[in-house]
Scaffold this active site. Sequence first.
Site, short mmCIF file in Angstrom:
data_model
loop_
_atom_site.label_atom_id
_atom_site.label_comp_id
_atom_site.label_asym_id
_atom_site.label_seq_id
_atom_site.Cartn_x
_atom_site.Cartn_y
_atom_site.Cartn_z
N SER A 158 -8.62 -41.79 -63.55
CA SER A 158 -8.67 -40.97 -62.34
C SER A 158 -9.26 -41.75 -61.17
CB SER A 158 -9.43 -39.66 -62.62
OG SER A 158 -9.22 -38.73 -61.59
N ASP A 254 0.52 -33.77 -65.17
CA ASP A 254 -0.49 -34.17 -64.19
C ASP A 254 0.13 -34.20 -62.81
OD1 ASP A 254 -2.53 -35.33 -62.73
OD2 ASP A 254 -2.67 -37.14 -63.95
N HIS A 287 -4.00 -33.87 -66.59
CA HIS A 287 -4.90 -34.91 -66.11
C HIS A 287 -6.11 -35.09 -67.03
CE1 HIS A 287 -6.23 -37.60 -62.96
NE2 HIS A 287 -7.42 -37.02 -62.94
#
Length: 319
Positions: A158, A254, A287
């Site tokens: 991320s 995601d 995610h």
Amino acid sequence: MSEIAQELLPMLRVYNDGRVERLLGTHVVPPGDPKGMVQSRDVVYAPEANLSSRLYLPKNINPDQKLPLLLYIHGGGFCVETAFSSTYHNYLNTLVAQANVLAVSVDYRTAPEHPLPIAYDDSWTATKWVASHVDGNGPDEWLNSHADFGKVFIAGDSSGANISHQMGLRHAQEKLSGFNVEGIVLVHPFFWGTQRIGCEAQQKKERIELIEGLWYLANPTTSGFDDPLFNPVLDPKYASLGCSRLLVLVAEKDPLRDRGYYYCEQLVRRGWKGRQLEIMEAKNETHTFHLLFPDADNAKSMLRRIAFFLKQELLLAKI
């Protein structure tokens, strides 16, 4: 009682008086491995800012055995989480045991108290501190004795993947002596842009608001969503990424998935000089699912893929 000025669920709240209430990543744990496979300890890398990293080393290695070196940079939208949280500590224990690497899990100061570019600068300070051990006379004995500086990897998830990309660019510019970045691993990279691409146009409003809200909270002086720090393909230095191999991991559900694909496509088109680029997509996942559900089959598959990437050269050399 102060009122909420900004709420970015499920991650944090910011109040009118400046107080920040973090809802994720606040549970920190000491070094150690319940499974007894990995040893770890915390080491200060920037005394002036009281910043530390957590080092991980497989147990039962020879006194002078050299291992690939992994710099891992945690995620959390630049605003939450830490290298010492239970989430990242457990993940690094598992990854180090499976990949047989020496890992440095970098902790950096987070926004909004410490806005960008502080996270980038702290991570680069940690990288240079690690590189200070190249000649075997740095301040940490594990790095002096066991780090193979010819096989360095940088990885993150991320926002940590976003930072990892920037570390690759900085290394290409500054060329740390004796410090060879063999590969970079970007897990669900936190990249974005003004123009919607792929699946982004179909995302729910609250998902978009979280992504964009985190960016402005972390970087209040940004030029916007096409800031090269957030939309790296607009950076003139983009294709100079300083590594030989690159692995990008995305997840089907995601909102950031197609940015990962776009990042790879453009890197090839711009003439990146690396010799290996791979992308892996986890089906039916969202995610950073691997941190939330580490025992899921897809999470285990992803971990095996990263571990193989880290020791691929060693495995091929034995054939």
